[in-house]
Design a protein around this motif. Structure first.
Motif, PDB file in Angstrom:
ATOM      1  N   ASN A  66     -24.961   0.986  43.464  1.00 22.93           N
ATOM      2  CA  ASN A  66     -26.129   0.178  43.798  1.00 22.93           C
ATOM      3  C   ASN A  66     -27.009  -0.183  42.609  1.00 22.93           C
ATOM      4  O   ASN A  66     -28.114  -0.692  42.794  1.00 22.93           O
ATOM      5  CB  ASN A  66     -26.990   0.904  44.843  1.00 22.93           C
ATOM      6  N   GLY A  67     -26.540   0.089  41.394  1.00 22.18           N
ATOM      7  CA  GLY A  67     -27.346  -0.218  40.225  1.00 22.18           C
ATOM      8  C   GLY A  67     -26.771   0.431  38.983  1.00 22.18           C
ATOM      9  O   GLY A  67     -25.642   0.943  38.985  1.00 22.18           O
ATOM     10  N   THR A  68     -27.556   0.419  37.924  1.00 20.00           N
ATOM     11  CA  THR A  68     -27.100   0.917  36.620  1.00 20.00           C
ATOM     12  C   THR A  68     -28.158   1.801  35.990  1.00 20.00           C
ATOM     13  O   THR A  68     -29.345   1.439  35.954  1.00 20.00           O
ATOM     14  CB  THR A  68     -26.789  -0.257  35.673  1.00 20.00           C
ATOM     15  N   LEU A  69     -27.735   2.956  35.496  1.00 20.94           N
ATOM     16  CA  LEU A  69     -28.592   3.791  34.657  1.00 20.94           C
ATOM     17  C   LEU A  69     -28.476   3.301  33.220  1.00 20.94           C
ATOM     18  O   LEU A  69     -27.371   3.144  32.695  1.00 20.94           O
ATOM     19  CB  LEU A  69     -28.170   5.255  34.733  1.00 20.94           C
ATOM     20  N   ILE A  70     -29.616   3.057  32.591  1.00 18.16           N
ATOM     21  CA  ILE A  70     -29.671   2.675  31.173  1.00 18.16           C
ATOM     22  C   ILE A  70     -30.171   3.883  30.405  1.00 18.16           C
ATOM     23  O   ILE A  70     -31.280   4.366  30.652  1.00 18.16           O
ATOM     24  CB  ILE A  70     -30.601   1.474  30.957  1.00 18.16           C
ATOM     25  N   LEU A  71     -29.370   4.373  29.473  1.00 18.26           N
ATOM     26  CA  LEU A  71     -29.704   5.612  28.775  1.00 18.26           C
ATOM     27  C   LEU A  71     -29.702   5.378  27.273  1.00 18.26           C
ATOM     28  O   LEU A  71     -28.768   4.784  26.736  1.00 18.26           O
ATOM     29  CB  LEU A  71     -28.692   6.701  29.161  1.00 18.26           C
ATOM     30  N   HIS A  72     -30.751   5.833  26.622  1.00 15.19           N
ATOM     31  CA  HIS A  72     -30.849   5.787  25.160  1.00 15.19           C
ATOM     32  C   HIS A  72     -31.109   7.200  24.666  1.00 15.19           C
ATOM     33  O   HIS A  72     -31.929   7.931  25.226  1.00 15.19           O
ATOM     34  CB  HIS A  72     -31.994   4.854  24.734  1.00 15.19           C
ATOM     35  N   LEU A  73     -30.419   7.593  23.598  1.00 17.37           N
ATOM     36  CA  LEU A  73     -30.487   8.971  23.111  1.00 17.37           C
ATOM     37  C   LEU A  73     -31.717   9.261  22.259  1.00 17.37           C
ATOM     38  O   LEU A  73     -31.984  10.420  21.946  1.00 17.37           O
ATOM     39  CB  LEU A  73     -29.230   9.298  22.317  1.00 17.37           C
ATOM     40  N   GLY A  74     -32.457   8.211  21.871  1.00 16.24           N
ATOM     41  CA  GLY A  74     -33.647   8.448  21.062  1.00 16.24           C
ATOM     42  C   GLY A  74     -33.301   8.929  19.669  1.00 16.24           C
ATOM     43  O   GLY A  74     -32.279   8.551  19.082  1.00 16.24           O
ATOM     44  N   MET A  75     -34.144   9.793  19.116  1.00 12.79           N
ATOM     45  CA  MET A  75     -33.963  10.266  17.748  1.00 12.79           C
ATOM     46  C   MET A  75     -32.942  11.396  17.644  1.00 12.79           C
ATOM     47  O   MET A  75     -32.212  11.497  16.665  1.00 12.79           O
ATOM     48  CB  MET A  75     -35.304  10.754  17.187  1.00 12.79           C
ATOM     49  N   SER A  76     -32.918  12.273  18.640  1.00 10.40           N
ATOM     50  CA  SER A  76     -32.100  13.481  18.501  1.00 10.40           C
ATOM     51  C   SER A  76     -31.412  13.874  19.793  1.00 10.40           C
ATOM     52  O   SER A  76     -30.901  14.986  19.905  1.00 10.40           O
ATOM     53  CB  SER A  76     -32.973  14.652  18.020  1.00 10.40           C
ATOM     54  N   GLY A  77     -31.379  12.977  20.779  1.00 15.66           N
ATOM     55  CA  GLY A  77     -30.774  13.328  22.052  1.00 15.66           C
ATOM     56  C   GLY A  77     -29.261  13.389  21.987  1.00 15.66           C
ATOM     57  O   GLY A  77     -28.628  12.748  21.149  1.00 15.66           O
ATOM     58  N   TYR A  78     -28.669  14.187  22.878  1.00 13.49           N
ATOM     59  CA  TYR A  78     -27.221  14.201  23.013  1.00 13.49           C
ATOM     60  C   TYR A  78     -26.847  14.595  24.437  1.00 13.49           C
ATOM     61  O   TYR A  78     -27.647  15.150  25.196  1.00 13.49           O
ATOM     62  CB  TYR A  78     -26.552  15.117  21.982  1.00 13.49           C
ATOM     63  N   LEU A  79     -25.615  14.273  24.785  1.00 14.17           N
ATOM     64  CA  LEU A  79     -25.099  14.515  26.124  1.00 14.17           C
ATOM     65  C   LEU A  79     -23.925  15.476  26.067  1.00 14.17           C
ATOM     66  O   LEU A  79     -23.118  15.433  25.139  1.00 14.17           O
ATOM     67  CB  LEU A  79     -24.633  13.202  26.762  1.00 14.17           C
ATOM     68  N   ARG A  80     -23.821  16.333  27.084  1.00  8.49           N
ATOM     69  CA  ARG A  80     -22.651  17.202  27.232  1.00  8.49           C
ATOM     70  C   ARG A  80     -22.248  17.231  28.700  1.00  8.49           C
ATOM     71  O   ARG A  80     -23.112  17.189  29.585  1.00  8.49           O
ATOM     72  CB  ARG A  80     -22.956  18.629  26.777  1.00  8.49           C
ATOM     73  N   VAL A  81     -20.961  17.299  28.950  1.00  8.95           N
ATOM     74  CA  VAL A  81     -20.474  17.532  30.305  1.00  8.95           C
ATOM     75  C   VAL A  81     -20.277  19.035  30.456  1.00  8.95           C
ATOM     76  O   VAL A  81     -19.514  19.656  29.714  1.00  8.95           O
ATOM     77  CB  VAL A  81     -19.151  16.789  30.558  1.00  8.95           C
TER      78      VAL A  81
END
Length: 271
Positions: A66-81
């Motif tokens: 039903n839509g889209t998540l827009i994600l920006h990591l900024g200066m020091s962000g990171y993602l993990r599963v």
């Protein structure tokens, strides 16, 4: 700041692990990052399928039913599963929860990251609508750069780092590409020939492609979706090497501030 190769590396890591999976909600441990988190995010995402993980410039686009998540990591962000039951760390501010027990965990020590929700085409969102072409798009050519540079007295480094001109050429990659193209970073953008612009486009693509293949550049705290660092830093030719020998001529690499950013170059090889 994670740049295009780092974000693309993360995207490629997330695709096989999350695309096609169903979200069960979200766990927000803070009210906002750079901006407030979307209201009612848990209920909004529950039951939606994640159809695609895409990238535009340095933004990740998580396309749902039903839509889209827009994600920006900024200066020091990171993602993990991670397993959703894994206890959160100090700066683990947000989990996107999946019905199979996984969570996409967003860590952001400086809280300059961003997570937004849109039901419209994300390409029309104000954050994305004014961006220039991707460096690997057919629209990004030497002829295009020459036209955008016409009459400009600003430096070529400033031009190629302008996200309205071309996206994803951050400070590290601008320094590396200009070195390989033999162009001094302070040279006026309007005083560069078409032939040199065509060469510059080729090396921008080459440098970014090389960085993506190496998993990005770890300068401080970038890591991919598995927590592994990028290794392109081992291949840097001029960035961060002030006073060291130029890999082409043996002269000393110099550092100057150009457009408010540290710039590394060889005064012999670049003119």
């Amino acid at each position: 700041m994670p740049e295009l190769p780092e974000v693309e590396t993360i995207r490629r890591g997330l695709v096989p692990r999350l695309e096609g999976h169903t979200l069960s909600g979200a766990l927000c441990r803070v009210a906002g990052l750079r901006q407030p988190l979307p209201a009612g995010l848990n209920d909004l995402l529950a039951g939606q399928r994640l159809h695609a993980v895409e990238r535009r410039a340095k933004y990740l686009l998580l396309r749902c039913d039903n839509g889209t998540l827009i994600l920006h990591l900024g200066m020091s962000g990171y993602l993990r599963v991670v397993d959703r039951e894994l206890p959160p760390g100090k700066h683990d501010h947000l989990d996107l929860l999946f019905s199979d027990g996984q969570a996409l965990r967003f860590n952001d020590a400086r809280r300059f990251g961003l997570l937004l929700w849109t039901t419209d085409d994300p390409q029309h969102h104000p954050l994305l609508s004014g961006l220039g072409p991707e460096p690997f798009d057919e629209a990004f050519t030497g002829d295009y750069l020459l036209e955008r540079a016409r009459g400009r007295t600003a430096s070529i480094k400033t031009l190629i780092m302008d996200q309205r001109i071309v996206v994803g050429v951050g400070n590290i990659y601008a320094s590396e590409a200009l070195f390989l193209a033999g162009i001094h970073p302070a040279r006026a953008a309007g005083r560069i020939s078409l032939e040199r612009y065509r060469r510059l486009v080729d090396v921008i693509r080459s440098v970014l492609g090389e960085a993506i293949a190496a998993g990005g550049t770890t300068i401080r705290d970038f890591s991919d979706s598995d927590g592994k660092p990028g290794y392109f830093a081992l291949s840097l030719r001029v960035y961060g090497r002030e006073g060291e020998a130029c890999p082409q001529c043996g002269g000393k690499i110099r550092q100057e501030r150009i457009g408010g950013r540290s710039s590394f170059f060889c005064p012999r090889c670049q003119h």
